[in-house]
Design a protein around this motif. Sequence first.
Motif, PDB file in Angstrom:
ATOM      1  N   SER A   1       4.434  -2.955   2.000  1.00  0.00           N
ATOM      2  CA  SER A   1       3.708  -2.521   3.033  1.00  0.00           C
ATOM      3  C   SER A   1       4.844  -1.854   3.974  1.00  0.00           C
ATOM      4  O   SER A   1       4.334  -1.143   4.916  1.00  0.00           O
ATOM      5  CB  SER A   1       2.945  -3.393   3.658  1.00  0.00           C
ATOM      6  OG  SER A   1       1.999  -3.745   2.857  1.00  0.00           O
TER       7      SER A   1
ATOM      8  N   GLU B   1      10.926   5.529   1.820  1.00  0.00           N
ATOM      9  CA  GLU B   1       9.563   5.697   1.481  1.00  0.00           C
ATOM     10  C   GLU B   1       9.276   6.805   0.713  1.00  0.00           C
ATOM     11  O   GLU B   1       9.870   7.945   1.086  1.00  0.00           O
ATOM     12  CB  GLU B   1       8.677   5.711   2.862  1.00  0.00           C
ATOM     13  CG  GLU B   1       7.043   5.717   2.379  1.00  0.00           C
ATOM     14  CD  GLU B   1       6.336   5.429   3.544  1.00  0.00           C
ATOM     15  OE1 GLU B   1       5.057   5.563   3.218  1.00  0.00           O
ATOM     16  OE2 GLU B   1       6.813   5.231   4.766  1.00  0.00           O
TER      17      GLU B   1
ATOM     18  N   ASP C   1       0.586  -1.198  -0.082  1.00  0.00           N
ATOM     19  CA  ASP C   1      -0.038  -0.023   0.055  1.00  0.00           C
ATOM     20  C   ASP C   1       0.932   1.183  -0.081  1.00  0.00           C
ATOM     21  O   ASP C   1       0.498   2.373   0.065  1.00  0.00           O
ATOM     22  CB  ASP C   1      -0.979   0.035   1.047  1.00  0.00           C
ATOM     23  CG  ASP C   1      -0.244  -0.012   2.582  1.00  0.00           C
ATOM     24  OD1 ASP C   1       1.068  -0.272   2.571  1.00  0.00           O
ATOM     25  OD2 ASP C   1      -0.897  -0.013   3.594  1.00  0.00           O
ATOM     26  N   ARG C   2       2.144   1.010  -0.155  1.00  0.00           N
ATOM     27  CA  ARG C   2       2.971   2.273  -0.216  1.00  0.00           C
ATOM     28  C   ARG C   2       4.130   1.993  -1.171  1.00  0.00           C
ATOM     29  O   ARG C   2       4.345   0.775  -1.495  1.00  0.00           O
ATOM     30  CB  ARG C   2       3.548   2.502   1.324  1.00  0.00           C
ATOM     31  CG  ARG C   2       2.614   2.651   2.477  1.00  0.00           C
ATOM     32  CD  ARG C   2       3.100   3.207   3.590  1.00  0.00           C
ATOM     33  NE  ARG C   2       4.296   2.435   4.004  1.00  0.00           N
ATOM     34  CZ  ARG C   2       4.407   2.252   5.187  1.00  0.00           C
ATOM     35  NH1 ARG C   2       3.690   2.455   6.186  1.00  0.00           N
ATOM     36  NH2 ARG C   2       5.520   1.522   5.775  1.00  0.00           N
TER      37      ARG C   2
ATOM     38  N   GLN D   1       6.742  -1.445  -4.780  1.00  0.00           N
ATOM     39  CA  GLN D   1       5.419  -1.663  -3.888  1.00  0.00           C
ATOM     40  C   GLN D   1       5.291  -2.407  -2.622  1.00  0.00           C
ATOM     41  O   GLN D   1       5.537  -3.544  -2.895  1.00  0.00           O
ATOM     42  CB  GLN D   1       4.333  -1.575  -4.910  1.00  0.00           C
ATOM     43  CG  GLN D   1       2.948  -1.641  -4.212  1.00  0.00           C
ATOM     44  CD  GLN D   1       1.935  -1.957  -5.353  1.00  0.00           C
ATOM     45  OE1 GLN D   1       2.009  -2.517  -6.587  1.00  0.00           O
ATOM     46  NE2 GLN D   1       0.545  -1.518  -5.036  1.00  0.00           N
TER      47      GLN D   1
END
Length: 144
Positions: free
Chosen positions: A104, A131, A73-74, A102
């Motif tokens: 989490s 990130e 999701d990040r 990609q």
Amino acid sequence: MANWFECKVKYDKLGVEEGSKSLTESYLVDALSFTEAESRITEELRPFVSGEFLVTAIKPSKIAEIFWHEGGDRWFLVKVAFITLDEKTAKEKRTISQILVQASTLNQALDLFLEGMKGTMADYHVVQISETLIMDVYKMKVVE
């Protein structure tokens, strides 16, 4: 080969407690030109943003490759130095590439990167993992 553009989009988000809040978010779009990138990000976001939004910036990205993971999701940026040997001078040469992963978590991003690099013949060294602020990535749509 993909041609990635980073698009910044500004819009007002309505919250229950705080009312209207202005947000600027980053997205990555595969496009052939700045014009197409603006058109694509507008098309992709229109269903999700109620009200007006503005594309405030578009810039070419230096992303060389993307490692996709459906459960992630990040988005994490992995800077990797590929090591080659100059045949004339016999010195090591390092070429930096940026790969988007990609995932989490940071640890998962590293694991997915290493998994994606399995089988490569090139020597490499992970320089940095961080990130990003990228909210989503939109691939080129294939028309059949």
